[in-house]
Design an enzyme around this catalytic site. Structure first.
Site, PDB file in Angstrom:
ATOM      1  N   SER A 134       4.189 -22.622  -9.513  1.00 26.70           N
ATOM      2  CA  SER A 134       3.909 -21.750  -8.363  1.00 26.70           C
ATOM      3  C   SER A 134       4.507 -22.162  -7.034  1.00 26.70           C
ATOM      4  O   SER A 134       4.417 -21.410  -6.064  1.00 26.70           O
ATOM      5  CB  SER A 134       2.404 -21.595  -8.183  1.00 26.70           C
TER       6      SER A 134
ATOM      7  N   LYS B  49      -0.935 -21.737   2.168  1.00 27.76           N
ATOM      8  CA  LYS B  49      -1.397 -20.896   1.061  1.00 27.76           C
ATOM      9  C   LYS B  49      -2.920 -20.761   1.128  1.00 27.76           C
ATOM     10  O   LYS B  49      -3.622 -21.747   1.362  1.00 27.76           O
ATOM     11  CB  LYS B  49      -0.973 -21.532  -0.268  1.00 27.76           C
TER      12      LYS B  49
ATOM     13  N   SER C 137       2.706 -18.309  -7.938  1.00 27.24           N
ATOM     14  CA  SER C 137       1.675 -17.631  -7.185  1.00 27.24           C
ATOM     15  C   SER C 137       1.749 -17.843  -5.676  1.00 27.24           C
ATOM     16  O   SER C 137       1.122 -17.107  -4.922  1.00 27.24           O
ATOM     17  CB  SER C 137       0.305 -18.097  -7.686  1.00 27.24           C
TER      18      SER C 137
HETATM   19  N1  GLN Z   1       2.410 -18.532 -13.252  1.00 22.80           N
HETATM   20  C1  GLN Z   1       1.611 -19.583 -13.813  1.00 22.80           C
HETATM   21  C2  GLN Z   1       0.227 -19.058 -14.089  1.00 22.80           C
HETATM   22  O1  GLN Z   1       0.031 -17.929 -13.903  1.00 22.80           O
HETATM   23  C3  GLN Z   1       1.577 -20.764 -12.876  1.00 22.80           C
HETATM   24  C4  GLN Z   1       0.733 -20.537 -11.704  1.00 22.80           C
HETATM   25  C5  GLN Z   1       0.645 -21.729 -10.789  1.00 22.80           C
HETATM   26  O2  GLN Z   1       1.471 -22.631 -10.823  1.00 22.80           O
HETATM   27  N2  GLN Z   1      -0.402 -21.730  -9.988  1.00 22.80           N
HETATM   28  O3  GLN Z   1      -0.653 -19.756 -14.476  1.00 22.80           O
END
Ligand code: GLN
Length: 485
Positions: free
Chosen positions: A177, A78, A153
């Site tokens: 995410s 990532k 994400s």
């Molecule tokens: N979707 C969640 C957010 O937007 C979690 C994102 C994540 O785990 N990095 O904060």
């Protein structure tokens, strides 16, 4: 069967027996990328030359008898994890040309294990999002249905594994995410216990929640990856000095005597009926295999989303203050004074969701509001953590859906942040409590989309998760279904 279709474990066995070389494995993955990447866009940066170099070095390791289970295995990383000499964008314009001068600890560890890096995976900007649509570089598509999101994400990392554009990958999980994209893409992903994996070199989003974790095609590969990246490290003071288990020892096909807690709050209004029935069916499968299911309660989980959207933006607003055009990344040109340069660099460099979070977080932390928001949220967070401790006094693991629906359509929620935030309703409580959580495939919807089962355990009890997940996988075939790309 082509090499890119195999698991890390299968490839390791073949390389060890000299049936194939690491070079051939990497070439197979690179060919696959050439074939499907244009329609998926799982990567921000590809590193084929580095990959071939590392594959040659890996072959030499096998010659010298120094190879481990990940030697020569092509991985995606990532793009929020620093890689020395390879740009690390965080999916943001502000870091579009940022080239780290050092490797994250997880990268050092994977390099030492002989892994091969094929590229940096696409993601929502600064890991804020659930669909990978918040990437400055454009969205990633779901390999199961190109009109749908891969989750987020870490959507690029998940899609790359599902589409066989790498064998395994790394993501990060602040509120879901890793688990939510694993569910959307029909693969396995685990967020380890907060403190299990060093975050040195992970670009910070919300420091009290962030964890790095792996994606794999099956439970075994995920365990192998977690073995490689876990452990205490002084450069991350939140990494915990507790011995790391060999997680492959937990790959035991037996759940007799294990107690599964089913939180009664999780089959709520708004959950997709096919998700509910698949998860209930998975629970029945494990019961047939000898586990005992009990109902438990997480009474404060209703507040988890609200608490998260105070704490995560507050921490993000502080962490993202460093992008001011001076030291890192984009600097807007042609400004009269310093303040204007700050303002312009940040206005041009950040996308709309990141700006929204910075504003929410700055507000929540500002004088007079801090007590009402951040402090209150921290108090409720403690209650959420205590709910879990009570639940784990009655069971070994908790089972629930990973996400309320299968992957939704690209564009469907971009204009409705609240709907987007609701995608993480089942994953966020685990981050607030610092617990480990894994998602694995447990169904396919009528529309042909994967459904994920989430398994949580108490702190540093990843072994219980792996045992339940492995048993489930050994007795079902959802992990063998592949998208028809
Ligand atoms: N979707 C969640 C957010 O937007 C979690 C994102 C994540 O785990 N990095 O904060």
């Amino acid at each position: 069967m082509e090499l890119h279709q195999l698991t890390a474990y299968q490839l390791h066995e073949m390389i060890r027996r000299r049936e194939v070389s690491c070079r051939e494995v990497t070439e197979s993955v690179l060919r696959r990328i050439e074939k499907v990447e244009d329609c998926l866009h799982a990567y921000i940066t590809l590193t084929p030359d580095l990959a071939l170099e590392q594959a040659a070095a890996a072959d030499a390791c096998f010659q010298e008898g120094e190879a481990g289970p990940l030697t020569g295995i092509p991985l995606a990383i990532k793009d929020v994890i620093c890689t020395q000499g390879i740009r690390t964008t965080c999916g943001s314009r502000i870091l579009e040309n940022f080239i780290p001068t050092y490797d994250a600890t997880v990268i050092e560890k994977l390099k030492a294990a002989g892994a091969v890096f094929v590229g940096k995976a696409n993601m929502d900007e600064f890991a804020m999002g659930s669909s990978t649509e918040n990437s400055f570089f454009g969205p990633t598509r779901n390999p199961w249905d190109l009109t749908r999101i891969p989750g987020g994400s870490s959507g690029g990392s998940a899609a790359a594994v599902a589409a066989e554009e790498c064998i395994a990958s790394l993501g990060s999980d602040t509120g879901g995410s890793i688990r939510q994209p694993a569910a959307c893409c029909g693969i396995v992903g685990i967020k380890p216990t907060y403190g299990r994996v060093s975050r040195f070199g992970l670009v910070a989003f919300a420091s009290s929640l962030d964890q790095i974790g792996p994606f794999g095609k099956d439970v075994r590969d995920t365990a192998l990856m977690l073995n490689a990246i876990s452990g205490h490290e002084p450069r991350d003071s939140t990494s915990v000095d507790i011995p790391v288990a060999d997680y492959t020892k937990s790959l035991i096909n037996d759940v007799r005597s294990m107690v599964l807690g089913i939180p009664k709050e999780c089959f709520i209004e708004g959950i997709d009926p096919e998700v509910e029935s698949s998860v209930r069916e998975a629970i029945r499968t494990l019961e047939k295999l000898g586990a005992k299911a009990v109902e438990v309660s997480l009474p404060h989980s209703d507040y988890a989303l609200a608490v998260y959207y105070i704490i995560a933006p507050a921490e993000a607003s502080s962490n993202l203050a460093r992008y001011d055009g001076v030291k890192y990344g984009l600097r807007a040109r042609g400004n009269h004074d310093l303040l204007e340069m700050y303002r312009e660099s940040r206005s041009q460099g950040f996308g709309p969701e990141v700006k929204r979070r910075i504003m929410l977080g700055t507000y929540a932390l500002s004088a007079g509001y801090y007590e009402a928001y951040y402090r209150k949220a921290s108090q409720v967070r403690t209650l959420i953590r205590e709910d879990f401790q009570k639940a784990f006094s009655q069971c070994d693991v908790l089972l629930m859906p990973t996400a309320p629906t299968p992957a939704f359509k690209l564009g469907e929620k971009v204009d409705d942040p609240l709907q987007m935030y609701l995608s993480d309703i089942f994953t966020i409580p685990c981050n607030l409590a610092g617990l480990p959580g894994l998602s694995l495939p447990c169904g396919i919807s009528r529309e042909g989309l994967p459904i994920g089962l989430q398994i949580l355990a108490n702190h540093f009890q990843e072994e219980k998760i792996f045992r339940v997940a492995y048993t489930y996988e050994q007795n079902t075939d959802f992990h063998l279904r592949k998208p028809n790309l």
